[in-house]
Design a protein around this motif. Structure first.
Motif, PDB file in Angstrom:
ATOM      1  N   LEU A 139     -39.953 -28.011   5.341  1.00 25.48           N
ATOM      2  CA  LEU A 139     -39.915 -29.412   5.739  1.00 25.48           C
ATOM      3  C   LEU A 139     -38.567 -29.749   6.374  1.00 25.48           C
ATOM      4  O   LEU A 139     -37.518 -29.342   5.873  1.00 25.48           O
ATOM      5  CB  LEU A 139     -40.133 -30.322   4.515  1.00 25.48           C
ATOM      6  CG  LEU A 139     -41.523 -30.286   3.868  1.00 25.48           C
ATOM      7  CD1 LEU A 139     -41.521 -31.155   2.618  1.00 25.48           C
ATOM      8  CD2 LEU A 139     -42.590 -30.762   4.842  1.00 25.48           C
ATOM      9  N   PRO A 140     -38.557 -30.494   7.476  1.00 24.98           N
ATOM     10  CA  PRO A 140     -37.283 -30.967   8.039  1.00 24.98           C
ATOM     11  C   PRO A 140     -36.688 -32.042   7.124  1.00 24.98           C
ATOM     12  O   PRO A 140     -37.266 -33.117   6.956  1.00 24.98           O
ATOM     13  CB  PRO A 140     -37.687 -31.534   9.405  1.00 24.98           C
ATOM     14  CG  PRO A 140     -39.135 -31.876   9.255  1.00 24.98           C
ATOM     15  CD  PRO A 140     -39.719 -30.914   8.277  1.00 24.98           C
ATOM     16  N   GLN A 141     -35.546 -31.744   6.544  1.00 23.23           N
ATOM     17  CA  GLN A 141     -35.049 -32.584   5.458  1.00 23.23           C
ATOM     18  C   GLN A 141     -34.680 -33.997   5.915  1.00 23.23           C
ATOM     19  O   GLN A 141     -35.046 -34.973   5.265  1.00 23.23           O
ATOM     20  CB  GLN A 141     -33.841 -31.920   4.797  1.00 23.23           C
ATOM     21  CG  GLN A 141     -34.186 -30.703   3.981  1.00 23.23           C
ATOM     22  CD  GLN A 141     -33.083 -30.340   3.010  1.00 23.23           C
ATOM     23  OE1 GLN A 141     -32.092 -31.038   2.872  1.00 23.23           O
ATOM     24  NE2 GLN A 141     -33.259 -29.235   2.321  1.00 23.23           N
ATOM     25  N   LEU A 142     -33.959 -34.106   7.017  1.00 19.86           N
ATOM     26  CA  LEU A 142     -33.506 -35.439   7.425  1.00 19.86           C
ATOM     27  C   LEU A 142     -34.664 -36.359   7.782  1.00 19.86           C
ATOM     28  O   LEU A 142     -34.691 -37.517   7.318  1.00 19.86           O
ATOM     29  CB  LEU A 142     -32.517 -35.317   8.587  1.00 19.86           C
ATOM     30  CG  LEU A 142     -31.842 -36.623   9.008  1.00 19.86           C
ATOM     31  CD1 LEU A 142     -31.098 -37.258   7.839  1.00 19.86           C
ATOM     32  CD2 LEU A 142     -30.898 -36.391  10.177  1.00 19.86           C
ATOM     33  N   PRO A 143     -35.660 -35.952   8.584  1.00 27.13           N
ATOM     34  CA  PRO A 143     -36.795 -36.854   8.830  1.00 27.13           C
ATOM     35  C   PRO A 143     -37.554 -37.227   7.563  1.00 27.13           C
ATOM     36  O   PRO A 143     -37.958 -38.386   7.395  1.00 27.13           O
ATOM     37  CB  PRO A 143     -37.678 -36.046   9.796  1.00 27.13           C
ATOM     38  CG  PRO A 143     -36.746 -35.118  10.481  1.00 27.13           C
ATOM     39  CD  PRO A 143     -35.740 -34.752   9.446  1.00 27.13           C
ATOM     40  N   VAL A 144     -37.764 -36.242   6.657  1.00 26.98           N
ATOM     41  CA  VAL A 144     -38.448 -36.552   5.402  1.00 26.98           C
ATOM     42  C   VAL A 144     -37.623 -37.527   4.572  1.00 26.98           C
ATOM     43  O   VAL A 144     -38.154 -38.474   3.973  1.00 26.98           O
ATOM     44  CB  VAL A 144     -38.724 -35.262   4.612  1.00 26.98           C
ATOM     45  CG1 VAL A 144     -39.266 -35.580   3.228  1.00 26.98           C
ATOM     46  CG2 VAL A 144     -39.715 -34.382   5.369  1.00 26.98           C
TER      47      VAL A 144
END
Length: 305
Positions: A139-144
């Motif tokens: 998972l892309p951490q910043l967008p999540v």
């Protein structure tokens, strides 16, 4: 009368050192790690004791002295509202360090539980848990992170208050997105340690799975967990600063280091000191924590000794 004189021989056997003593002796050889402890200790003492000594209120507004450069009255200058930057830096350090430690506890606790269960039981449970770990890693951490903050920020603020609610949301989200490396480390250590002779002996005398995990295996795999814990604190501080810089962290009246950087972005040319000092505080704190983590990794590694 017959005197019998017995000579006492004293044998100087090498003094057995515990793991902590041996690790500390190894840790002291790393000058950068020792310097990291010194800097971090000074930072923690400053943010804990400083507000009691430097009694200027961080929320006190003084438009007459707005955007004043560093001086004897205001050692780090003032912001656009005339608020003292040193007072805000000290109070903001408390919030940033508390968020870092609390998010680290969440990440280490969850990662250790997942890794221990996956490494000890194996089989389909290991496959499912490691699949979940790989899913979170992908998972892309910043967008999540931004999506979760947007979705749950207002509801949790209504239920727990603007400060406590955001604090809980940030530590849960930041900790919940940084447990995967800990789980992999713990799983790998469990897979190796559970095949040792002392674990086999404990099984032979009827030790339960719960006892094997918590009393026999886990104490022997704490070295990578301790190192991961130190590095997780720095990651959490950086993440909280990023959220505050984007305006999604604590309310404006809570002066975290990231929030101070967010407030300073419009004055980089006219008052660069507004961004210099909070940025330097984040840099020194994270750098010292990473240096301590590297020193602990070398000190707790048996091969390095």
């Amino acid at each position: 009368m017959k005197l019998i004189q017995s000579s006492k021989t004293t044998s100087h056997s090498p003094k057995s050192r515990s793991l902590i003593e041996t690790a500390w002796r190894q840790f002291k050889r790393d000058k950068i790690a020792v310097l990291g402890i010194l800097i971090l200790s000074l930072m923690m003492i400053a943010v804990m004791v400083g507000p009691w000594i430097y009694v200027i209120r961080p929320t006190e507004i003084d438009f007459v002295n707005a955007l004043s450069p560093p001086s004897w009255k205001h050692p780090l200058g003032t912001n656009d509202l005339g608020q003292d930057q040193l007072a805000r830096l000290l109070i903001g350090g408390r919030v940033s360090l508390t968020v870092g430690v609390a998010a680290m506890v969440v990440a280490i606790l969850f990662g250790t539980i997942v890794g221990a269960i996956a490494g000890f039981y194996g089989g389909i449970l290991d496959t499912l848990l490691m699949g979940l770990t790989d899913l979170f890693i992908s998972l892309p951490q910043l967008p999540v992170l931004l999506l979760v903050i947007y979705l749950f920020r207002e509801p949790i603020k209504k239920n727990a208050g603007p400060e406590v609610g955001i604090f809980l949301l940030i530590i849960i989200v930041v900790g919940g997105l940084n447990w995967m490396s800990v789980a992999r480390l713990v799983r790998a250590s469990f897979l190796t340690t559970k095949e040792q002779d002392f674990v086999t002996a404990a099984k032979a005398i009827g030790a339960s799975s719960h006892r094997l995990i918590w009393l026999h295996i886990l104490p022997n795999v704490l070295s990578p967990v301790i190192v991961a814990a130190t590095l997780a604190v720095g990651t959490a501080i950086i993440t909280e600063s990023t959220l505050s810089f984007l305006g999604l962290g604590f309310p404006p009246d809570v002066p975290t280091w990231g929030r101070m950087l967010y407030d300073a972005q419009n004055y980089l040319e006219t008052a660069p000191y507004l961004a210099l000092f909070p940025g330097l505080a984040i840099f020194l704190t994270v750098l010292s924590i990473n240096a301590i983590g590297d020193g602990l990794r070398d000190a707790l590694d048996p091969q390095s000794r």
